[in-house]
Scaffold this active site. Structure first.
Site, PDB file in Angstrom:
ATOM      1  N   THR A  30     -67.705 -12.644   8.715  1.00 33.48           N
ATOM      2  CA  THR A  30     -67.117 -12.883   7.386  1.00 33.48           C
ATOM      3  C   THR A  30     -68.173 -13.007   6.302  1.00 33.48           C
ATOM      4  O   THR A  30     -67.866 -12.930   5.117  1.00 33.48           O
ATOM      5  CB  THR A  30     -66.297 -14.178   7.373  1.00 33.48           C
ATOM      6  OG1 THR A  30     -67.191 -15.293   7.550  1.00 33.48           O
ATOM      7  CG2 THR A  30     -65.243 -14.193   8.461  1.00 33.48           C
ATOM      8  N   ASP A  75     -83.446  -8.944   7.580  1.00 30.83           N
ATOM      9  CA  ASP A  75     -83.099 -10.336   7.902  1.00 30.83           C
ATOM     10  C   ASP A  75     -84.376 -11.170   7.883  1.00 30.83           C
ATOM     11  O   ASP A  75     -85.206 -11.079   8.796  1.00 30.83           O
ATOM     12  CB  ASP A  75     -82.411 -10.418   9.266  1.00 30.83           C
ATOM     13  CG  ASP A  75     -81.835 -11.805   9.493  1.00 30.83           C
ATOM     14  OD1 ASP A  75     -82.595 -12.791   9.408  1.00 30.83           O
ATOM     15  OD2 ASP A  75     -80.620 -11.919   9.746  1.00 30.83           O
ATOM     16  N   ASP A  86     -84.981 -13.565  10.959  1.00 34.24           N
ATOM     17  CA  ASP A  86     -85.324 -12.845  12.194  1.00 34.24           C
ATOM     18  C   ASP A  86     -86.751 -12.311  12.143  1.00 34.24           C
ATOM     19  O   ASP A  86     -87.498 -12.388  13.124  1.00 34.24           O
ATOM     20  CB  ASP A  86     -84.356 -11.676  12.409  1.00 34.24           C
ATOM     21  CG  ASP A  86     -83.050 -12.131  13.027  1.00 34.24           C
ATOM     22  OD1 ASP A  86     -82.965 -13.295  13.485  1.00 34.24           O
ATOM     23  OD2 ASP A  86     -82.092 -11.330  13.045  1.00 34.24           O
ATOM     24  N   ARG A 104     -74.774 -18.175   7.933  1.00 37.19           N
ATOM     25  CA  ARG A 104     -73.761 -17.205   7.502  1.00 37.19           C
ATOM     26  C   ARG A 104     -73.039 -16.681   8.719  1.00 37.19           C
ATOM     27  O   ARG A 104     -73.680 -16.276   9.685  1.00 37.19           O
ATOM     28  CB  ARG A 104     -74.452 -16.000   6.837  1.00 37.19           C
ATOM     29  CG  ARG A 104     -74.502 -16.067   5.384  1.00 37.19           C
ATOM     30  CD  ARG A 104     -74.871 -14.833   4.624  1.00 37.19           C
ATOM     31  NE  ARG A 104     -75.418 -13.641   5.217  1.00 37.19           N
ATOM     32  CZ  ARG A 104     -75.653 -12.522   4.517  1.00 37.19           C
ATOM     33  NH1 ARG A 104     -75.365 -12.471   3.238  1.00 37.19           N
ATOM     34  NH2 ARG A 104     -76.161 -11.468   5.072  1.00 37.19           N
TER      35      ARG A 104
HETATM   36  C1  PRP Z   1     -79.579 -16.092   5.452  1.00 37.38           C
HETATM   37  C2  PRP Z   1     -80.521 -16.672   4.424  1.00 37.38           C
HETATM   38  C3  PRP Z   1     -79.628 -17.478   3.541  1.00 37.38           C
HETATM   39  C4  PRP Z   1     -78.360 -16.696   3.595  1.00 37.38           C
HETATM   40  C5  PRP Z   1     -78.178 -15.999   2.279  1.00 37.38           C
HETATM   41  O1  PRP Z   1     -79.274 -17.036   6.402  1.00 37.38           O
HETATM   42  O2  PRP Z   1     -81.563 -17.422   4.970  1.00 37.38           O
HETATM   43  O3  PRP Z   1     -79.447 -18.796   4.006  1.00 37.38           O
HETATM   44  O4  PRP Z   1     -78.463 -15.750   4.650  1.00 37.38           O
HETATM   45  O5  PRP Z   1     -77.020 -15.246   2.253  1.00 37.38           O
HETATM   46  P1  PRP Z   1     -75.807 -15.538   1.276  1.00 37.38           P
HETATM   47  O6  PRP Z   1     -76.384 -15.716  -0.091  1.00 37.38           O
HETATM   48  O7  PRP Z   1     -74.968 -14.299   1.396  1.00 37.38           O
HETATM   49  O8  PRP Z   1     -75.090 -16.743   1.768  1.00 37.38           O
HETATM   50  P2  PRP Z   1     -78.581 -16.757   7.807  1.00 37.38           P
HETATM   51  O9  PRP Z   1     -77.234 -17.365   7.823  1.00 37.38           O
HETATM   52  O10 PRP Z   1     -78.682 -15.299   8.140  1.00 37.38           O
HETATM   53  O11 PRP Z   1     -79.418 -17.626   8.791  1.00 37.38           O
HETATM   54  P3  PRP Z   1     -80.982 -17.708   9.108  1.00 37.38           P
HETATM   55  O12 PRP Z   1     -81.515 -18.695   8.123  1.00 37.38           O
HETATM   56  O13 PRP Z   1     -81.010 -18.209  10.496  1.00 37.38           O
HETATM   57  O14 PRP Z   1     -81.582 -16.349   8.960  1.00 37.38           O
HETATM   58  N1  URA Z   2     -80.043 -12.785   4.531  1.00 37.10           N
HETATM   59  C1  URA Z   2     -81.158 -12.069   4.786  1.00 37.10           C
HETATM   60  O1  URA Z   2     -81.984 -12.488   5.614  1.00 37.10           O
HETATM   61  N2  URA Z   2     -81.333 -10.897   4.144  1.00 37.10           N
HETATM   62  C2  URA Z   2     -80.458 -10.416   3.242  1.00 37.10           C
HETATM   63  O2  URA Z   2     -80.688  -9.337   2.677  1.00 37.10           O
HETATM   64  C3  URA Z   2     -79.295 -11.164   2.989  1.00 37.10           C
HETATM   65  C4  URA Z   2     -79.121 -12.358   3.640  1.00 37.10           C
END
Ligand code: PRP
Ligand code: URA
Length: 240
Positions: free
Chosen positions: A136, A230, A233, A132
């Site tokens: 944005t 998150d 993280d 993500r």
């Molecule tokens: C997080 C999560 C999903 C996404 C969901 O990923 O693991 O893939 O956000 O959000 P959405 O439904 O609004 O698209 P992120 O891009 O933060 O990466 P990560 O997997 O490295 O935590």
């Molecule tokens: N990604 C996360 O890790 N947490 C949230 O709440 C939304 C997106």
């Protein structure tokens, strides 16, 4: 099949929480919510606690992921399989039909791999890398490594977070482009919100979602509330 992919960041930025229609119509049909037992709530209590150590977070998240994995496997096709029992009788059993593939969305989806491998040690695992955009909130699709015969497989798509739905929609679109029928996709998810459920179910009515919690709403930063923060993280230790 390993390919560097286009980025999908041209879509307009996410503009903030919007009212969502009732998700009642999707529950039980598209969305399989784990029974909200006291045990599950106790596990969630640990992972929701901002003071939880990473060790506790990983351990208790893993227990919830195991429950999700078992529930998701129950949605896959089985075929008849008879065995002889030790007393010389026949047990008319079942076994998984061939052709299963797990596809974690990197990075957070990889947290779900080990519980799945513990249950099905030889499972094939593809990868989709989607992140993500920090500003944005829209997904960038960077990379995929998936088998050539994916169209003939049942796919467990793994991502613990379904928030705005942008990431899941991008991943499912890719699977459909590669020929996977919607009804062959089970999305295994840790927590979600009505907005995420609506984004996926309106667009892909035959995709099934298995989840352990449906949160109240998204906040202005597209995080779920009360939520978990998150996930990636906290699980991998890249938080502060
Ligand atoms: C997080 C999560 C999903 C996404 C969901 O990923 O693991 O893939 O956000 O959000 P959405 O439904 O609004 O698209 P992120 O891009 O933060 O990466 P990560 O997997 O490295 O935590
Ligand atoms: N990604 C996360 O890790 N947490 C949230 O709440 C939304 C997106």
């Amino acid at each position: 099949m390993t390919t560097a992919l286009r980025q999908t960041s041209d879509a307009a930025a996410w503009t903030g929480p919007a009212p969502v229609a009732s998700i009642e119509q999707y529950l039980g049909r598209n969305v399989h919510l784990l029974p909200q037992t006291n045990q599950l709530r106790a596990l969630h209590t640990v992972v929701r606690d901002r003071e939880a150590s990473r060790r506790d977070f990983v351990f208790h998240a893993g227990r919830i992921i195991r429950l999700l994995t078992e529930a998701a496997l129950d949605l896959l096709p089985f075929e008849p399989y008879d065995v002889r029992t030790p007393v010389g009788s026949t047990y008319r059993g079942l076994r998984f039909a061939d052709g299963l593939l797990a596809v974690p969305i990197v990075r957070a989806g990889e947290s779900m791999e080990s519980e799945l491998r513990a249950v099905i040690p030889g499972i094939r695992i593809g990868k989709i890398l989607i992140q993500r955009d920090k500003t944005t909130k829209r997904p960038h699709l960077y990379y995929q490594a998936l088998p050539d015969d994916i169209a003939d497989r049942h796919v467990l798509l793994l991502d613990p977070m379904l928030a705005t739905g942008g990431t899941a929609v991008a991943a499912i679109e890719l699977l459909l482009e590669l020929g996977v029928p919607e009804e062959n996709i089970v999305f295994v998810n840790f927590i979600t919100v009505p907005e995420g459920i609506t984004a996926v179910c309106e667009r892909f009515p035959d995709v099934r979602i298995v989840t352990s919690a449906i949160e109240e709403r998204l906040n202005e930063n597209a995080y779920m509330v009360p939520g978990i923060g998150d996930f990636g993280d906290r699980y991998f230790g890249t938080d502060r």
